[in-house]
Design a protein around this motif. Sequence first.
Motif, PDB file in Angstrom:
ATOM      1  N   GLN A 169      -1.366  19.821  17.887  1.00 20.07           N
ATOM      2  CA  GLN A 169      -1.601  21.178  18.385  1.00 20.07           C
ATOM      3  C   GLN A 169      -1.774  21.170  19.903  1.00 20.07           C
ATOM      4  O   GLN A 169      -1.295  22.069  20.592  1.00 20.07           O
ATOM      5  CB  GLN A 169      -2.841  21.769  17.715  1.00 20.07           C
ATOM      6  N   ARG A 170      -2.474  20.149  20.408  1.00 18.57           N
ATOM      7  CA  ARG A 170      -2.659  20.057  21.855  1.00 18.57           C
ATOM      8  C   ARG A 170      -1.321  19.860  22.566  1.00 18.57           C
ATOM      9  O   ARG A 170      -1.037  20.521  23.576  1.00 18.57           O
ATOM     10  CB  ARG A 170      -3.602  18.905  22.180  1.00 18.57           C
ATOM     11  N   LEU A 171      -0.487  18.955  22.038  1.00 17.73           N
ATOM     12  CA  LEU A 171       0.829  18.733  22.636  1.00 17.73           C
ATOM     13  C   LEU A 171       1.698  19.982  22.522  1.00 17.73           C
ATOM     14  O   LEU A 171       2.456  20.308  23.446  1.00 17.73           O
ATOM     15  CB  LEU A 171       1.518  17.550  21.947  1.00 17.73           C
ATOM     16  N   ARG A 172       1.568  20.689  21.372  1.00 12.01           N
ATOM     17  CA  ARG A 172       2.346  21.915  21.197  1.00 12.01           C
ATOM     18  C   ARG A 172       1.917  22.976  22.203  1.00 12.01           C
ATOM     19  O   ARG A 172       2.758  23.689  22.774  1.00 12.01           O
ATOM     20  CB  ARG A 172       2.173  22.430  19.772  1.00 12.01           C
ATOM     21  N   ARG A 173       0.597  23.070  22.428  1.00 12.37           N
ATOM     22  CA  ARG A 173       0.124  24.040  23.421  1.00 12.37           C
ATOM     23  C   ARG A 173       0.613  23.673  24.811  1.00 12.37           C
ATOM     24  O   ARG A 173       1.015  24.549  25.584  1.00 12.37           O
ATOM     25  CB  ARG A 173      -1.407  24.104  23.399  1.00 12.37           C
TER      26      ARG A 173
END
Length: 411
Positions: free
Chosen positions: A225-229
């Motif tokens: 999720q962090r990388l996606r954000r």
Amino acid sequence: MATDSTQTRPLEAEQERALKRALSTLWVRFPGSLEDDYVVYAERRATQLIRRSVYILLAIFLIVVVPVSLLVKDPSLGRWQALGVYPIACSLALLLAAIHVRAVQPLVATLIGLALMISLTGTLIGAIHLQDHFLGQVAAFETVYVLIIGFSILRLPPTRTLFWSLGALIIALGVALYQDWRITPISLLLYYGFPLLVCALNGYMLDASARSNFANMLLRNAESQRLRRWRDNADREARRQRLLNEFTAHIAGNPRVTELLDKTLAFLIENTPAVAGAGYRLEEDGLHLEAARGLGQAAREQSHIESDGFLASALEIQGASVRHEVPGGYMDLETGHSQIRPGEVLFLPIRQGEHTLGILELASLEPFDEHVRSACDAIATPLGYAMIAALGRESFIRRAREKQQQQSMVT
């Protein structure tokens, strides 16, 4: 389900640190609500395992029961069937109901535990009551098999499985004492005490492994999720910069105010959900309509607006603002046969430093999302500079004409 929400819900920083600390210990425990999420996850996993293995368990049951029932000629066969066959058959029926009957599926974990306790109670009573017979040994072996299945295949949280197992032992001992049957502690330890201890330790080890997998899954999801954000933010920034470059090129050429606002409206209508709009210049006596696209006749006729109402309140807000409830007759959209009230109106003040130069209105049938408002805020800065240049050019042309008129009058 709670597990699905956990996979999508972002972890707090403290939860993430607690998960990383938990992975470095043998006894993995989760902070706060994550422990409840894991319990739900374990129950779902037990349900899935039962759904996959219940027919295998039924086949194993038949492989053990049918040969013994056919080959063993013992007067105690009926009592063994009543204690070591029918309770297990009832338990398998409960498991089948838990996975096939929709009405009882919310109670599937309880039904699995009851099935385990019923099976163990029957086999324990059979092993105690028939301990002097061959079929008593068969019942003791069945008890070991059920314990192995309960802690390794059913895979409920081991504390809960241990609770059901000890409950079965208490009921069996209570029945034996009530019937005044002889209880041999050594035999009970051999076919129930020690197997229960070994199976419980194995269950806790499997649970620790499952908890580690669950924690790793949450951490991987959080990292994803962090990388996606980050990727989404980078994509949004790239789109914002590309839109800014396209807008700067679109209004290039030092146009006048009317032409500048008309070009801006055309650009925004093309790149946002807006289908109509108006551009106003702010003067001392109020707002003057300089450009309009897609508006009804009544809206276009309002060339001068006093500094009050929606526009005045929007001028006080920094950045783009949206009004969701638009009264009838305000910025009605013109179609081929009628006029439609817009669903939302976006206001974008045009500023240069602390000075407000004008404002844009954009009408849309669909909502303006956060990305559209951010894009409008991005073009506000170059629009402000272009507006200053356009006003300066018009002021220069006006002064030049006044000077020319004065010279012509003198001559």
